[in-house]
Write an enzyme that holds these catalytic residues in place. Structure first.
Site, PDB file in Angstrom:
ATOM      1  N   TYR A   1      52.735  30.945  48.944  1.00  0.00           N
ATOM      2  CA  TYR A   1      53.219  29.798  48.174  1.00  0.00           C
ATOM      3  C   TYR A   1      53.040  28.519  49.004  1.00  0.00           C
ATOM      4  O   TYR A   1      52.649  27.478  48.478  1.00  0.00           O
ATOM      5  CB  TYR A   1      54.690  29.988  47.810  1.00  0.00           C
ATOM      6  CG  TYR A   1      54.920  31.185  46.925  1.00  0.00           C
ATOM      7  CD1 TYR A   1      54.855  31.067  45.536  1.00  0.00           C
ATOM      8  CD2 TYR A   1      55.198  32.439  47.465  1.00  0.00           C
ATOM      9  CE1 TYR A   1      55.063  32.163  44.718  1.00  0.00           C
ATOM     10  CE2 TYR A   1      55.405  33.535  46.647  1.00  0.00           C
ATOM     11  CZ  TYR A   1      55.332  33.397  45.276  1.00  0.00           C
ATOM     12  OH  TYR A   1      55.530  34.489  44.468  1.00  0.00           O
TER      13      TYR A   1
ATOM     14  N   GLU B   1      42.247  45.616  44.476  1.00  0.00           N
ATOM     15  CA  GLU B   1      41.300  44.622  44.990  1.00  0.00           C
ATOM     16  C   GLU B   1      40.954  44.889  46.457  1.00  0.00           C
ATOM     17  O   GLU B   1      40.061  44.257  47.006  1.00  0.00           O
ATOM     18  CB  GLU B   1      41.844  43.212  44.787  1.00  0.00           C
ATOM     19  CG  GLU B   1      41.883  42.815  43.314  1.00  0.00           C
ATOM     20  CD  GLU B   1      42.286  41.375  43.085  1.00  0.00           C
ATOM     21  OE1 GLU B   1      42.435  40.610  44.062  1.00  0.00           O
ATOM     22  OE2 GLU B   1      42.452  40.998  41.911  1.00  0.00           O
TER      23      GLU B   1
ATOM     24  N   ASN C   1      52.866  31.104  34.613  1.00  0.00           N
ATOM     25  CA  ASN C   1      51.483  31.420  34.253  1.00  0.00           C
ATOM     26  C   ASN C   1      51.479  32.373  33.057  1.00  0.00           C
ATOM     27  O   ASN C   1      51.931  33.508  33.174  1.00  0.00           O
ATOM     28  CB  ASN C   1      50.771  32.063  35.452  1.00  0.00           C
ATOM     29  CG  ASN C   1      49.394  32.597  35.112  1.00  0.00           C
ATOM     30  OD1 ASN C   1      48.791  32.254  34.108  1.00  0.00           O
ATOM     31  ND2 ASN C   1      48.887  33.467  35.976  1.00  0.00           N
TER      32      ASN C   1
ATOM     33  N   CYS D   1      47.729  35.109  39.637  1.00  0.00           N
ATOM     34  CA  CYS D   1      48.970  34.803  40.353  1.00  0.00           C
ATOM     35  C   CYS D   1      49.453  35.998  41.183  1.00  0.00           C
ATOM     36  O   CYS D   1      50.257  35.823  42.097  1.00  0.00           O
ATOM     37  CB  CYS D   1      50.050  34.318  39.389  1.00  0.00           C
ATOM     38  SG  CYS D   1      50.383  35.420  38.019  1.00  0.00           S
ATOM     39  N   HIS D   2      48.923  37.191  40.903  1.00  0.00           N
ATOM     40  CA  HIS D   2      49.292  38.366  41.707  1.00  0.00           C
ATOM     41  C   HIS D   2      48.780  38.238  43.144  1.00  0.00           C
ATOM     42  O   HIS D   2      49.263  38.939  44.029  1.00  0.00           O
ATOM     43  CB  HIS D   2      48.754  39.653  41.061  1.00  0.00           C
ATOM     44  CG  HIS D   2      47.264  39.707  40.962  1.00  0.00           C
ATOM     45  ND1 HIS D   2      46.572  39.107  39.923  1.00  0.00           N
ATOM     46  CD2 HIS D   2      46.332  40.275  41.763  1.00  0.00           C
ATOM     47  CE1 HIS D   2      45.273  39.318  40.099  1.00  0.00           C
ATOM     48  NE2 HIS D   2      45.103  40.017  41.214  1.00  0.00           N
TER      49      HIS D   2
END
Length: 178
Positions: A110, A168, A133, A141-142
């Protein structure tokens, strides 16, 4: 003279244990929901943000959206080409644009986002904007984690956030040029 209803089409995207409401306006994707969300919660969100609306289930018209989501979950897609139709405050939109700069497989904090937008003291406001979002996964946003490296809040739940980040395959902090 009344305001004309906006047609919003929706379907449920299903992949493995995930069942997510997805919706679009004629301009693009406007919503990707959270696991476990009820239809009433989904409908309420749409009503609050797009009223007056005509909410129409239409799996066929959302085929491109669900196909891109499926490709993402299968590891065949790292970014999305579907247009989005989301509206927020100028600050929210700035944060959502910054989120799209976090590369697949990488994370940012953040604080990093607050630095990127040249508002280093706006860390809490950044978190609030991220939480607003409306299109999970497609605006990633993850990929935002706590400064300490810990997983923090996610509208889709921490289990889903952990799953997406593991899928990912890399948790590296990176600061792209915005």
């Amino acid at each position: 003279m009344g305001t004309k209803e906006q047609r919003i089409e929706w379907t449920i995207f299903q992949y493995d244990q995930w069942h997510l409401y997805v919706a679009q306006t004629k301009k693009g994707l406007c919503y990707v929901g959270s696991p476990g969300q009820t239809f009433e919660e989904f409908e309420g969100w749409i009503q609050r943000h797009y009223a007056p609306i005509s909410l129409v289930e239409n799996e066929e018209s959302l085929m491109r959206v669900t196909q891109e989501l499926r490709e993402y979950f299968e590891g065949k897609r790292k970014s999305f080409s579907i247009p989005v139709d989301i509206k927020g405050t100028p600050f929210q939109e700035e944060i959502w644009k910054a989120l799209k700069q976090i590369p697949y497989g990488q994370t940012a904090s953040y604080s990093d986002l607050a630095q990127w937008i040249h508002r280093p003291k706006a860390v809490r406001a950044v978190g609030t904007a991220i939480g607003a979002n409306p299109v999970l996964i497609t605006i990633p946003c993850h990929r935002v984690i706590g400064k300490s490296g810990n997983l923090t809040g996610y509208r889709g739940g921490l289990e889903m956030k952990r799953f997406l980040l593991q899928m990912e395959a890399s948790i590296t902090i990176v600061i792209p040029n915005i």
